[in-house]
Design a protein around this motif. Structure first.
Motif, PDB file in Angstrom:
ATOM      1  N   ARG A 238      73.665 -32.027  72.103  1.00  0.00           N
ATOM      2  CA  ARG A 238      73.187 -33.011  73.079  1.00  0.00           C
ATOM      3  C   ARG A 238      73.841 -34.369  72.864  1.00  0.00           C
ATOM      4  O   ARG A 238      74.115 -35.113  73.812  1.00  0.00           O
ATOM      5  N   GLN A 239      74.089 -34.707  71.603  1.00  0.00           N
ATOM      6  CA  GLN A 239      74.786 -35.961  71.322  1.00  0.00           C
ATOM      7  C   GLN A 239      76.206 -35.913  71.861  1.00  0.00           C
ATOM      8  O   GLN A 239      76.704 -36.900  72.426  1.00  0.00           O
TER       9      GLN A 239
ATOM     10  N   LYS B 101      76.004 -36.456  75.536  1.00  0.00           N
ATOM     11  CA  LYS B 101      75.712 -37.851  75.849  1.00  0.00           C
ATOM     12  C   LYS B 101      76.972 -38.707  75.801  1.00  0.00           C
ATOM     13  O   LYS B 101      77.161 -39.606  76.629  1.00  0.00           O
TER      14      LYS B 101
END
Length: 370
Positions: free
Chosen positions: A317-318, A321
């Motif tokens: 998810r990072q 992002k």
């Protein structure tokens, strides 16, 4: 996938007009490596009085120290030259180059701007300032400087290479290729132009052309770490992970703390099921550059292989992002959701990957999400 490296810097030479180069790589879990140019003008200024004579002497002493790579001493002599002759554009320019090589980019940028302020027609300072502007992330300003001196430097292979690098940063691949083509036409042995054009071809999935440029670059300079890294990406794409690893190791022998190379080596180790060796490299890479989406993705792959879905999802998810366009991100994100038992989220991730053209995500969606 591995990751291209944006810029790399080989050792610089010091002829009458020096062109300094910077480094860059390709993607496959990483980014391509490009190269830059700086110009040192070694000139002698006509002197009409004793003060100007003294300024010229300090300037020439500074040039000698610069050629010897004694940058602190060079800066000291240029300081004296400027004290004697405050409008000495050449001294500001060369002091900027010494500052740049001493690791002081902002000071170098200020000196190049001072040189231009003292003499708006002093074109080498525009080329040097463009180099620093591009390296510090201001590609539009770099292009403005480069276009300002285009007429004078149109037949310089170093200028054309830098122009190509700038267009790459501005996401103008056609203009970038035209500049690289011109750079190679002017100097077929311009390793930096070949490396950077190869990186551009790779990003456009023109793999045979990329291989030709990168192999030629390595043949001309076996120590060109950017070319070695980028060539390893082609091998990794073909599944030749062991051969790719050997090339990345050669690149790391030249640049041991290059974050992209560390990340790329980790990815290759993961593909070779040498997971324990990969983790410290990923940790080191992210310590150097925690905004590297590829390294976060690869850390997610590491945790996925360890069956640690929660940690894998955090890393993936990072990565999303920071840069949702990272190759195969949604394939791995879908796998992490499946591992966590969340089939709906997995299918959504596979769907996003399919939309982005990820063949692996598309195949998983067909199998798992009917």
């Amino acid at each position: 996938m591995i990751e291209w490296v944006p810029y790399s810097v080989p050792e610089h030479q010091l002829p009458d007009m020096i062109h300094q180069q910077s480094t860059t790589g390709t993607r496959s879990g990483s980014l391509p490596v490009l190269v830059t140019t700086l110009v040192l003008l070694l000139s002698f200024v006509a002197c009409s009085d004793q003060t100007r004579q003294e300024a010229a002497q300090f300037f020439l002493k500074g040039n000698i120290q610069l050629a010897k790579r004694e940058y602190t001493e060079a800066i000291r002599y240029y300081d004296e030259a400027i004290k004697k002759k405050p409008d000495f554009a050449d001294a500001y320019n060369n002091r900027g180059l010494a500052e740049y090589r001493n690791g002081n980019r902002e000071t170098a940028l200020a000196d190049y701007t001072q040189a231009i302020g003292k003499d708006p027609a002093y074109e080498p300072a525009y080329l040097n300032r463009a180099d620093v502007l591009l390296e510090t992330g201001d590609a539009p300003a770099a292009l403005t400087d480069l276009l300002h001196i285009q007429k004078t430097y149109a037949d310089s292979t170093f200028y054309q290479t830098r122009l190509g690098d700038t267009y790459v940063r501005l996401n103008k691949p056609a203009d970038a290729q035209a500049a690289y083509d011109r750079a190679v036409q002017l100097a077929p042995k311009n390793v930096e132009a070949l490396t950077n054009r190869g990186a551009l071809f790779y990003s456009q999935k023109a793999y045979p052309a990329a291989r030709q440029d990168l192999e030629q670059a390595v043949a001309l300079n076996p120590n060109q770490d950017a070319a070695l890294n980028n060539l390893s990406l082609l091998l990794a794409q073909e599944g030749n992970y062991a051969e790719a690893l050997a090339l990345v190791d050669r690149a790391l022998s030249r640049q041991p703390t290059q974050a992209y190379y560390l990340n790329n080596r980790a990815y290759l180790l993961l593909m070779l099921n040498r997971d324990a060796e990969a983790l410290p490299l990923l940790t080191q890479s992210l310590r150097i550059d925690d905004r590297n989406a590829w390294a976060h993705r690869n850390l997610g792959v590491y945790y996925l292989k360890q069956k640690e879905s929660t940690k894998s999802l955090v890393s993936l998810r990072q990565a999303e992002k920071i840069d949702a366009s990272v190759d195969q991100l949604y394939y791995y994100l879908g796998q992490a959701y499946l591992l966590s038992g969340n089939t709906a989220a997995a299918c959504d991730a596979f769907g996003r990957g399919q939309t982005a053209g990820d063949a692996l995500a598309s195949a998983e969606r067909m199998k798992k999400c009917r």
